[in-house]
Design a protein around this motif. Structure first.
Motif, short mmCIF file in Angstrom:
data_model
loop_
_atom_site.label_atom_id
_atom_site.label_comp_id
_atom_site.label_asym_id
_atom_site.label_seq_id
_atom_site.Cartn_x
_atom_site.Cartn_y
_atom_site.Cartn_z
N GLN A 334 0.82 -1.19 0.00
CA GLN A 334 0.00 0.00 0.00
C GLN A 334 0.87 1.26 0.00
O GLN A 334 1.94 1.29 0.58
CB GLN A 334 -0.91 0.00 1.22
CG GLN A 334 -1.92 -1.13 1.24
CD GLN A 334 -2.92 -0.99 0.11
OE1 GLN A 334 -3.70 -0.05 0.06
NE2 GLN A 334 -2.91 -1.96 -0.80
N LEU A 346 -6.00 -1.12 -5.04
CA LEU A 346 -7.23 -1.82 -4.70
C LEU A 346 -7.09 -3.33 -4.76
O LEU A 346 -8.01 -4.07 -4.42
CB LEU A 346 -8.36 -1.37 -5.65
CG LEU A 346 -8.71 0.11 -5.59
CD1 LEU A 346 -9.73 0.46 -6.65
CD2 LEU A 346 -9.24 0.49 -4.21
N TYR A 350 -10.15 -4.95 -0.08
CA TYR A 350 -10.89 -4.80 1.17
C TYR A 350 -12.40 -4.82 0.95
O TYR A 350 -13.17 -4.85 1.91
CB TYR A 350 -10.50 -3.49 1.86
CG TYR A 350 -9.07 -3.41 2.30
CD1 TYR A 350 -8.46 -4.47 2.96
CD2 TYR A 350 -8.31 -2.27 2.06
CE1 TYR A 350 -7.14 -4.39 3.38
CE2 TYR A 350 -6.99 -2.17 2.48
CZ TYR A 350 -6.41 -3.24 3.13
OH TYR A 350 -5.10 -3.16 3.54
N THR A 354 -13.24 -0.91 2.17
CA THR A 354 -12.08 -0.12 1.73
C THR A 354 -12.05 1.25 2.38
O THR A 354 -10.99 1.73 2.80
CB THR A 354 -12.11 0.02 0.20
OG1 THR A 354 -12.00 -1.28 -0.40
CG2 THR A 354 -10.95 0.88 -0.29
N GLN A 358 -8.51 1.25 4.43
CA GLN A 358 -7.36 2.01 3.94
C GLN A 358 -6.88 3.07 4.93
O GLN A 358 -5.67 3.18 5.18
CB GLN A 358 -7.68 2.63 2.58
CG GLN A 358 -7.60 1.63 1.43
CD GLN A 358 -7.66 2.28 0.07
OE1 GLN A 358 -8.15 3.40 -0.09
NE2 GLN A 358 -7.19 1.57 -0.95
#
Length: 565
Positions: A334, A346, A350, A354, A358
């Motif tokens: 990430q 992406l 998630y 997300t 994140q």
């Protein structure tokens, strides 16, 4: 709503998710029967569905898919400081990749130098290859079965060099020549591919470049491994990105019923697994056809394939044209992937979490930069979340403390009304109203903490940074279960003490009995969770216990002060 009830809700939701995924594996739609073989220009059936035009629509009618050329192939290697690739001269495909910075197992005193993790693999049971080639309906073209020649068997990045490359050459008697050049830069997981078409014939050459990923899915595992292995809960399948629809994914179970067939400009296509992924990234200005199929679906080892089929290439006689693409082979890092291509971050997948996961990952990374230890970063994250939600949990715990003090009066009401539940509930509501106690005060915190809990579960399960990351002492891998079950035992004790402080007034006897065994159930339940997640929840429970104890004490002191005033 006390912590034990909250965790019971979490557990039921998680178990329901596991049961659903396992049901899909056993009883979900199975791959469809193979489609009739496509016809080539010569009118003969093409039985190799891994060749463009055989089972997946292509943009050039009548793709030429000649049988594999005769000759002996060899393996050559290309490596930089983080990646070692093995390339088969049969097709010029990358058939093996080793991630030098990521050992296959945790580093320990007994195993100080474990082998590197392997992503692409030429072993039959774990077959996974990145293939590319050219097809043409006007002349010869080397697909991923053609025999190339390499002038050297290995190329490694030397000290002081910024990049390294290796060339593979294919020639046709007609005068057509294709040179594949794979290049690697220092500390980079991106492979640059340049297919140079040199037309030495007397006629124009027209064709298309394609890039594909082909793999055998993971073996089915028993229910125990499916529950205890964090990798089994990660997404495993194909994914692609388009500027219009953003990130989309396709599990292997859905390859037969939902095949991809999309024309996309500025996208990429990939295959994902736990922690790592491989993605073909065509030039951003090219309109590319993305497709999928199952190769030999009725065989014991079907192969799942995704392809990026590029636009038409025209090469005049005596001219040369380059067709380029990039291939990412590496971890889900990430903060760096979106620099390579839009939406590539992406791939951590998630899902609907997300928007929560994140920011949690970013915050966890910042705390790690400060502490230098991922376990300490998790503890600091707990403290930050507890501080942010302090007002909500304070109202929850104060309500619980007041309800606990009302237990003798609630017990008296129960004795008075016996089995008349309606009157009992009315009397309890009147009592709560009179004493200004809100029994629903704990509902709001759970609505906030549940998404955070699930989001953090995804972060701890998917974050490559926590893979094999040590904490202290016996914990050498925060992404794996605690080997000695120390954290689950600590959590059991915390939950047991928390339960002793919770109000049981008005609780159904059956529910009360269930709540008594909840600490043990959750201790066993968390024994197989990643130790990083158990660390988070143990520290969270301990801080909640201290907060509840402090609030109970302050409420008792306030009552004593009110009586003596």
């Amino acid at each position: 709503m006390n912590q034990t009830r909250t965790l019971l809700f979490f557990a039921l939701m998680f178990v329901a998710y596991l049961l659903w995924t396992e049901w899909e594996k056993d009883y979900g739609p199975q791959p469809a029967a193979p489609t009739p073989a496509a016809q080539t220009d010569a009118g003969k059936p093409n039985t190799d569905s891994s060749i463009p035009g055989a089972a997946v629509p292509a943009k050039v009618p009548g793709d030429s898919a000649a049988p594999a050329e005769e000759g002996k192939a060899e393996l050559v290697t290309l490596s930089n400081d983080v990646l070692r690739l093995t390339i088969d001269t049969r097709g010029g495909s990358i058939v093996r990749s080793e991630l030098l910075a990521y050992p296959n197992e945790p580093v320990t005193k007994k195993n100080p130098s474990p082998p590197p993790a392997r992503l692409l693999d030429d072993e039959a049971a774990h077959f996974f290859a990145a293939q590319d080639g050219l097809v043409s309906n006007t002349g010869p073209a080397p697909d991923h079965r053609a025999l190339f020649h390499a002038e050297k068997t290995q190329a490694a990045l030397a000290d002081g060099e910024k990049s390294v490359s290796i060339d593979l050459t294919w020639t046709d008697p007609s005068g057509l020549k294709v040179v594949k050049r794979y290049s690697l830069k220092r500390t980079d997981y991106v492979v640059d591919l340049d297919q140079r078409v040199e037309n030495g014939t007397s006629t124009a050459w027209t064709g298309n470049a394609y890039h594909q990923l082909q793999r055998v899915p993971a073996e089915k595992v028993n229910w125990f491994k499916a529950y205890t292995d964090p990798a089994q809960h990660s997404f495993f399948g194909a994914a692609w990105y388009s500027p219009e629809s953003k990130f989309e994914s396709l599990p292997f179970l859905d390859f037969a019923k939902k095949p991809i067939n999309r024309q996309i400009t500025g996208g990429w296509i990939s295959m994902l697994q736990h922690y790592f992924f491989v993605a073909w990234i065509p030039p951003a200005d090219q309109s590319v056809n993305y497709s999928s199929t199952i190769v030999d679906p009725n065989s014991a080892t079907p192969r799942y394939l995704v392809r990026a089929f590029g636009p038409t290439i025209q090469v005049a006689p005596g001219q040369a044209v380059d067709s380029v693409a990039r291939l990412y082979i590496g971890p889900k890092l990430q903060g760096t992937l979106d620099v390579i291509a839009p939406g590539l971050e992406l791939t951590s997948n998630y899902g609907w979490l997300t928007i929560i996961a994140q920011p949690l990952h970013w915050l966890l990374s910042q705390l790690h930069a400060i502490s230098g230890n991922w376990g300490v970063a998790i503890i600091l994250l707990v403290l930050l979340i507890k501080a942010a939600l302090y007002k909500l949990t304070d109202a929850q715990f104060r309500s619980g403390a007041r309800m606990r003090k009302l237990q003798p009066r609630v017990a008296a009401l129960k004795e008075r009304y016996g089995d008349d539940r309606m009157k009992m509930q009315q009397a309890m509501m009147e009592l709560y109203k009179k004493e200004k106690v809100n029994p629903m005060a704990g509902c709001l915190p759970i609505l906030i903490t549940f998404p955070i809990f699930i989001g953090l579960l995804r972060v701890l399960s998917e974050s490559i940074e926590l893979r094999h990351a040590p904490f202290f002492g016996w914990i050498h891998d925060l992404s794996a279960p605690d080997p000695f079950y120390v954290l689950p035992v600590l959590y059991f004790l915390v939950t047991l003490l928390t339960q002793r402080m919770m109000p049981t007034a008005g609780m159904d006897p059956t529910q009360a009995k269930m709540m008594k065994v909840m600490p043990l159930i959750f201790g066993v339940f968390f024994a197989f969770f990643p130790s990083g997640l158990v660390l988070y929840w143990t520290v969270n429970g301990a801080t909640s216990l201290l907060q509840q104890w402090w609030i109970n004490r302050s409420v008792d002191r306030a009552d004593i002060k009110a009586k003596t005033a």
